[in-house]
Design an enzyme around this catalytic site. Sequence first.
Site, PDB file in Angstrom:
ATOM      1  N   GLU A  26      -2.276 -27.230   4.265  1.00  7.96           N
ATOM      2  CA  GLU A  26      -3.287 -26.401   3.613  1.00  7.96           C
ATOM      3  C   GLU A  26      -2.757 -25.548   2.466  1.00  7.96           C
ATOM      4  O   GLU A  26      -3.459 -25.350   1.475  1.00  7.96           O
ATOM      5  CB  GLU A  26      -3.954 -25.481   4.662  1.00  7.96           C
ATOM      6  CG  GLU A  26      -4.637 -26.215   5.795  1.00  7.96           C
ATOM      7  CD  GLU A  26      -5.778 -27.088   5.303  1.00  7.96           C
ATOM      8  OE1 GLU A  26      -6.449 -26.712   4.331  1.00  7.96           O
ATOM      9  OE2 GLU A  26      -5.987 -28.169   5.898  1.00  7.96           O
ATOM     10  N   SER A  53     -51.448 -38.800   7.347  1.00  7.50           N
ATOM     11  CA  SER A  53     -52.740 -38.586   8.011  1.00  7.50           C
ATOM     12  C   SER A  53     -52.657 -37.702   9.241  1.00  7.50           C
ATOM     13  O   SER A  53     -53.695 -37.274   9.752  1.00  7.50           O
ATOM     14  CB  SER A  53     -53.351 -39.940   8.393  1.00  7.50           C
ATOM     15  OG  SER A  53     -53.676 -40.690   7.242  1.00  7.50           O
TER      16      SER A  53
END
Length: 722
Positions: free
Chosen positions: A137, A408
């Site tokens: 990292e 619908s």
Amino acid sequence: MSERKTSSFRVWLRNALLDADARIDSGLFRLGTGTVRAAAAYSAFMERFALTGFKRFLVGMASEGFTLGTAGIIAVLALALPAFRETSDDWLKRTELAVTFLDRYGNVLGERGVRQNDTVPLEDFPDYLIKAVLATEDRRFYEHFGIDIAGTARALVTNARAGGVRQGGSSLSQQLAKNLFLSNERTIERKIKEAFLALWLESRLTKSQILKLYLDRAYLGGGAYGADAAAKYYFGKSIREVNLAEAAMLAGLFKAPSKYAPHVNLPAARARASTVLDNLVEAGFMTEGQVFGARRNPATPIDRRDIAVPDYYLDYAFSEVKKLVETLPKSVSERIFVVRTGLDPNIQKVAEAALDQSLRQFGKDYKASQGAIVIMEPNGTVRALVGGRDYGESQFNRATDALRQPGSSFKPFVYTVSLMNGYKPTTIVQDAPICLGNWCPQNYGRSYMGSITLQTALQHSLNTVAVRLAEKFGRQKIVDLAKSMGITSPLTLTAPLPLGAVEVTVIDMTTAYAVFANGGKSVYPHAVVEMRVGTGDVVWRYDRDAPQPVQVIPPSVINDINPMLNNVVENGTGRRARLEGIKVAGKTGTTNAYRDAWFMGFTGNYVGGVWFGNDDYTSTNKMTGGSLPAMTWQKVMAYAHQGIDLKFIPGVGDAPAPKLDQAPTPLDVPGLEATSRPITLSPRSAERLGRLERLFKEAPPLPPTPGGPTAMDARALPARTN
């Protein structure tokens, strides 16, 4: 005499004005000549510093650079100010929200939130774990000031050569700033905030403190926050006990936990762990010989495939808890809660299996890849929620967050408005061509039925009738009713509105249909039934603290609309949703180009919403709401109604339901010994037991009798004989 005074005044006034004019003119002249002389003097002075050629170019560039740089700094500071508002004097001591969730029977479901664990000091973390994290990292963590300029430049070059994102340029301090204060959105504004907050953290904490916070607060998948929680979740041990192979696998999770989580994709997790081992050697933290054993014997996590966790449901419940916490009295300072939910674990398993098996069996034929299901009681208690096909692949909750057109299935709101304004199910309406400007809606079969009843129009889901009704009674009334029934997303007043050309969520539509099922009362959708703090005290309870329902649809209208919706299922487009011996009411929904397919239905006991489609809005292969959605709804509800006291739908009564055309296909449900539901307590019985539990907990202890045992001393009681 008066004329002489007037004449002398005029002379005085004229002289005064002339004097003022002369003073102004002379003052302006002196100012102008003085300015010219000063400018000339300044010009003569500056000519001593005049530059020509290349020197002049450099000075000009430096000047422009200084100007632009100053403006840029001001702009960046303006963008960074909102980030600093996220901080406070007690941000380091602030306790994050942590919640343990229980199902409706009190069994532990899972956890959400960040349960801070400061019991493992940094020096107790394995050295190779810290080295693995730093090597992967932020290798220059102890050298930079919060922003690794060299590392960022290297990442930019690598990504440019690869034509995509291959390396991240954020330092460990920047990642911590994002975890503590910011979101995961990828924007320039967030990166600016992240950089400033990284500098802010570096100025207030030591490197060791930043590293410890990073290891404790990062999300590492599986609901685990922090390295210690992740070690316990994936390997069943403390972070102190992990070996090098396990440490490498954990270190590989910090950037992409959902992608490399070992319980989701073990091969990808092991490949990522191998990359971490490469990083350790490349950074010079360990030798190839030291990592050789970890390469030959990769980490093996705990097998959690049989541990079913309703993650989509827990995400929804956790978001609800976050909102409820904001409404609690200020006297409640706790941030750790035990929450009882309304989840029925068996219905949840069946809903997940039904969705997955429907897509496995018919997904390719219909070209549908995703779906969502919500099952709730008519009072709004969510019993099951499925937000997608696979939580491990995608945590996006399509049941609560995806805005899709309902088609619908939106029409019952239109028909209800008509009934509320004097129409009856037997009222004659016209099914004929209609145009609103350049828009001319057509029915599904491109044919027209002429003069028909309102009930027949809903049974056949005729578009022209819905549009005519909306034009007659007003689209605003439809929007107002839909919102009062539970639709929270914006509804635009467009001509196609009555045909469902708006965007809603499955949870909202299910909430709205619950109003039909409960007799017309408003619904508060909720997963949370009860919240307790660590001491066991109840701080929120649905029956006590939730908004009280109000009548939003008159009972007389409910008695009209519900039989119409029941007719849709028994004789119309929703026939595949019928249940053996149980009355069902509902409505199908299919949108233009077959992008969305819905079935919304209810009985006297449960309300359910089912949606199928694709995340990228591509069309399905002519999938309608009466096909896969209705079939899936039927599978879930057939199970949910076993072993319970059946209730009638308001307005429909106890008339027998028609027999099914064919028996439904049985479900193969992982985690259930049988697909027949065990007999369970009714909601009323469960509530009564809950009340008895609270009474026992809240009752004061019995006073001791003279010479006898105390209420708490069970050992002093005589043995019971039969």
